[in-house]
Write an enzyme that holds these catalytic residues in place. Structure first.
Site, PDB file in Angstrom:
ATOM      1  N   HIS A  93      -4.035   0.694   7.334  1.00 45.85           N
ATOM      2  CA  HIS A  93      -4.041   1.122   6.106  1.00 45.85           C
ATOM      3  C   HIS A  93      -5.217   1.857   5.768  1.00 45.85           C
ATOM      4  CE1 HIS A  93      -3.677   0.557   1.623  1.00 45.85           C
ATOM      5  NE2 HIS A  93      -2.423  -0.075   1.737  1.00 45.85           N
ATOM      6  N   CYS A  96       3.902  -0.751  -2.248  1.00 44.19           N
ATOM      7  CA  CYS A  96       3.240   0.236  -1.543  1.00 44.19           C
ATOM      8  C   CYS A  96       3.243  -0.189   0.072  1.00 44.19           C
ATOM      9  CB  CYS A  96       1.795  -0.252  -2.007  1.00 44.19           C
ATOM     10  SG  CYS A  96       1.158  -1.788  -1.707  1.00 44.19           S
TER      11      CYS A  96
END
Length: 638
Positions: free
Chosen positions: A560, A29
């Site tokens: 993020h 990720c």
């Protein structure tokens, strides 16, 4: 021996996980390498964590997750170049039986877990209201709110169908139709009864009617709130769909596949899957009840003492189906009744650390973490950021949890809905067992954990351990930076990447972010979908949901968007920049559809972290409350 920096990290990590032959698959990720290992016992977690360039390691959901930071994609590419399967195709689907079970449960229950918790809390509030004013229970207002709270439990198969279909790669709409057919048997009058009056299939069966399908007797069971039957039915659906798609002509496949699937899966569920799985589920629930009945204090003590250890390793997820089955079978869960004490004990130990520590930065983590654990039952920030880090407070909290859990269980405490144990939801135990003993158990658990931590203490952190400094020390997750810094010490200021409500990093519901392992920063619960660059620099990494920026002075920053949103595979994200691009503070990074994120069951909270402060001595969060975009967020000191 690899000479490139990222190749060296990849080589060392692969050696630590047991070699490339021990890697079933690898995905990544924005910050983590996500390994699925052939034999997890061959992995040397300590060796991987000691690897230069690795921030920390998290083992959860059948995955061995190595947190790298902004450069994870480069390490991933090197790992793939060294012969690792980078398809990620087996993620979460391998490992031992326990790991696979936990991964299955988390993938199915997590997307709607907070909805379950919310309606459980509403039920708890209604129980308190009726205790205060008994007449309120006979009002239509109560009836409407109770219907709101109870509907999710009654129609739980619909929610399970959606998430199970995603897990098993089945058609979600067909899965909802399957679940709907199961619920239909208890809700819609469809068959003439003995006196000619239409009845539900369940009522007809209960009245002595003979239910058959093509001459085969049907054993009707209650599918309202059914957990195991629904999950197995959707799994069976996924297998039937694959078979039909292989044999059906392409021109007919779109409607033939759901037609054949429904025509087969629903009757088979009625004839076999439902009765068999209900028998297993009821047996499991009654077995737990019988075991609990033999020595409830002992069962509650063991569960209370070990619960936070289970949370630590992610094993607590294995209890969720048992709790759900207890609720469906008996209308209450004994297991949950014993869990308030260990959760509150963890908050008390954390609060004792807050009072005792002389480290101002540790106080900054412990205070919010204690409040979060006490009120909402979210203990991960307390565990990873405070008690486990200091070791002894974690053990003291487990002792308090064992004693309190034993007291609560001895009083027969239980809950009649799905709740996240905490001070707010303890009212869910009203009317089930001895509520006074539940309160005493919680009080004793907190008193024991608090007193042991305060009296026997712990090895306090020196100031340097909690100060965000340079390079590896910052990456290894020291605590919050010193506050109250003079204005003349501020060298640079980062801006908020999105408008919304600022949340301290310790309260982010992700253990890696909340513990500070990635670095210091803050988070914003976004009120709009436009995300902007918090600082000028070069975009060194770009994913649809995460962006890494390196400034001209060497500071590295991560933005993020959302938690676990990598699983959306870009859906709902429209990036406005590309890797390698030069950015100015305030440039648009991405346009995000927040509705897509929340509808998929993910948290859209946006995290801003300084993963490498360069030559700066500290990172100080300055933003609080509701902020506009480009509001001052973090100060870089020295």
């Amino acid at each position: 021996m690899a000479t490139d920096k990222y190749a060296t990290i990849a080589e060392d990590v692969l050696r630590g996980v047991g070699g490339k032959d021990n890697v079933r698959s690898l995905a990544h990720c924005a910050t983590r390498l996500r390994f699925v290992l052939v034999d997890p016992s061959k992995a040397d977690k300590a060796a991987v964590e000691a690897t230069k360039g690795v921030i920390t390691v998290v083992e959860a959901g059948g995955q061995f997750q190595v947190v790298i930071g902004n450069t994870v994609s480069k390490v991933y590419e090197e790992a793939v170049a060294q012969g690792v399967d980078g398809g990620g195709g087996g993620a979460g689907g391998s490992g031992n039986l326990l790991a696979r079970t936990i991964d299955l449960v988390t993938s199915i229950f997590t997307p709607f877990l907070w909805t379950l918790a919310a309606v459980g809390l509403l039920k708890a509030f209604l129980a308190v209201a009726v205790k205060i004013s008994p007449g309120f229970g006979a009002t239509s207002t109560y009836a409407i709110w109770f219907a709101t709270a109870d509907a999710v439990f009654q129609f739980l198969p619909i929610l399970l169908a959606v998430t199970a279909a995603k897990r098993f790669k089945a058609n979600q709409f067909t899965a909802v139709a399957v679940a709907g057919a199961l619920i239909y048997s208890a809700t819609i009058a469809v068959i003439p009864g003995p006196k000619g009056v239409a009845m539900t299939l369940q009522a007809f069966d209960a009245a002595g009617g003979k239910l058959t399908f093509l001459g085969i007797p049907v054993v009707m069971v209650n599918y309202l709130s059914a957990v195991i039957p629904t999950i197995l039915a959707v799994y069976f659906q996924s297998q039937v769909e694959r078979l039909v798609e292989r044999v059906a002509p392409a021109v007919l496949r779109n409607f033939v596949t759901p037609l054949v699937t429904l025509a087969v899966v629903v009757p088979v569920s009625y004839l076999a899957i439902g009765p068999a799985s209900t028998w297993v589920g009821d047996g499991l629930a009654s077995g737990v009840d019988r075991l609990w009945g033999l020595a409830p204090w002992a069962a509650g003590g063991v569960l209370g003492g070990l619960w936070q250890v289970f949370v630590l390793f992610g094993v607590h997820w294995a209890f969720v189906p048992i709790m759900a089955q207890q609720l469906a079978t008996t209308g209450h869960s004994d297991l949950t009744g014993a869990l308030f004490a260990p959760v509150l004990a963890q908050s008390a130990a954390t609060f004792a650390v807050f009072l005792r520590t002389r480290n101002r930065d540790l106080k900054g983590v412990a205070g919010p973490a204690a409040v979060s654990a006490f009120l909402a039952g979210i203990t991960e920030p307390a565990i990873y950021g405070v008690t486990l880090r200091l070791k002894r407070p974690f053990a003291f909290a487990c002792v308090g949890g064992a004693i309190g859990g034993a007291v609560a269980a001895a009083g027969g405490s239980a809950v009649d809905g799905f709740v996240v144990p905490g001070a707010i939801t303890v009212t869910a135990t009203l009317g089930l067992g001895n509520f006074a003993l539940q309160l005493i158990g919680c009080a004793v658990a907190m008193a024991v954990a608090f007193a042991l931590t305060l009296v026997f203490g712990f090895k306090d952190l020196p100031v340097a351990d909690a100060r965000t400094v340079t390079g590896d020390e910052a990456a290894k997750g020291a605590g919050a930076a010193p506050t109250g810094t003079a204005a003349e010490d501020v060298v640079a200021t980062l801006q908020t990447p999105v408008a919304g409500r600022v949340v301290p990093l310790a309260e982010v519901p992700d253990q890696v972010f909340a513990s500070g392992a990635m670095g210091q920063g803050l988070a914003v619960v976004p009120s709009e979908g436009k995300v902007y660059a918090p600082v000028s620099g070069t975009l060194v990494s770009a994913m649809p949901h995460a962006f890494g920026i390196r400034t001209d002075t060497g500071v590295e920053v991560l933005v993020h968007i959302g938690l676990n949103t990598v699983e959306l595979q870009g859906r709902g994200f429209t990036p406005a920049v590309t890797q390698g691009q030069r950015l100015n503070a305030g440039d648009l990074l991405a346009d995000v559809d927040l509705q897509v994120i929340t509808d998929a069951g993910y948290d859209p909270i946006t995290v801003l972290i300084v993963t490498d402060p360069g030559g700066h001595s500290a990172v100080v969060p300055t933003a609080t409350g509701d902020v506009a975009r480009r509001h001052a967020a973090l100060d870089l000191i020295g």
